[in-house]
Design an enzyme around this catalytic site. Sequence first.
Site: not given
Ligand SMILES: *Cc1c(COP(=O)(O)O)cnc(C)c1O
Length: 360
Positions: A103, A171, A195
């Site tokens: 990511w 993030d 999540k």
């Molecule tokens: C799942 C995830 C993403 C991707 O998220 P989207 O909403 O599908 O763009 C980005 N960063 C992390 C840490 C993730 O776990």
Amino acid sequence: MAQRIWNFNPGPATLPLSVLEKAKKDIPNYNNTGMSVMEISHRSEDYKKIHSEAKSLLKSLFNIPDDYNILFLQGGASLQFAMIPMNLLSQGSSADYLITGRWSKKAITEANIIAEGKIAGSSEDKNFSYIPKNLDLHSNAEYAHLTSNNTIAGTQWHTFPDTGNVPLIADMSSDILSRKLDVGKFGLIYAGAQKNLGPAGVTIVIIRKDLVEKARNDIPTLLKYATHVEKDSAFNTPPTFAIYMVKLVLEWIEDQGGLEKIEQTNREKAETLYTTMDNNSDFYKGAVEKEDRSLMNITLRLPSEELEKKFIAEGAKAGFGGLKGHRSVGGVRISIYNAMPLKGVKELNKFMINFAKKNG
Ligand SMILES: *Cc1c(COP(=O)(O)O)cnc(C)c1O
């Protein structure tokens, strides 16, 4: 499937059953409107109340200071990879990126389209199995970006680097609201909801006001943070039902006793499984450095790929879903976000102990 499974999916992930039941009850007729939340106007008083309550719950649960804006956006965490550099970088400027997995690599790729993303630390040399400790941060960076929890690798930042006057951006897609944090240490926090917060479709952005003010103006309207601040995340139609679901999840977190209690349970859940791995370390091989282990995503290898397949298949039969490692790394991954009850973890733990006994 006659009943719900213990859902260890990495995302979209399990939601509290009580939240699903509340939503179900509300669907045909929300608050005597004669309509579902999906069918009411995003300009209606009923919806506006959901929207503002979700914001104030998030503010109080996460202890967000007054000089931050809370936004509900679309496009996932992935759009934030692009929106952050679009708003905060210009030609000739740079930002620092701490690379701890897939990511953060995606995030720096977007920064390098707009200006320069500098790698200020990376664990790529060892397959992202640790959190980099010796950082090469630049005091002239516009911001420093990290991924607080590495969903695929199974590592997590347990303490955050001091970036001085450089705004720290995180993030937090896979660990937001899983523990107490000092939000004031960050310039911007973002997370896709799917999540730890609700269904897919809404992305939470918590941004310090001075960053909104200094952001670029020469970019398309919908991509400017300022637009969403000015219109309270309703410049265009927001993902109303997803935001309503997030509100229900936030109420659930409050009912659990807030972040202190949530964190305590999360630690107990992770410790239960890591202890079993450590007690059977010839059979369950942790994929990452112990001190950097994630409380949300536990990654492990078994002695052979065959045994991994068997573990996942027998697990599924026994009512445990979503145990397969990410397609890019293989192995086993156990995602234990907030909504996975301690009971589900204890059941899986029993299964793991038995499986090691039978197959070890
Ligand atoms: C799942 C995830 C993403 C991707 O998220 P989207 O909403 O599908 O763009 C980005 N960063 C992390 C840490 C993730 O776990």
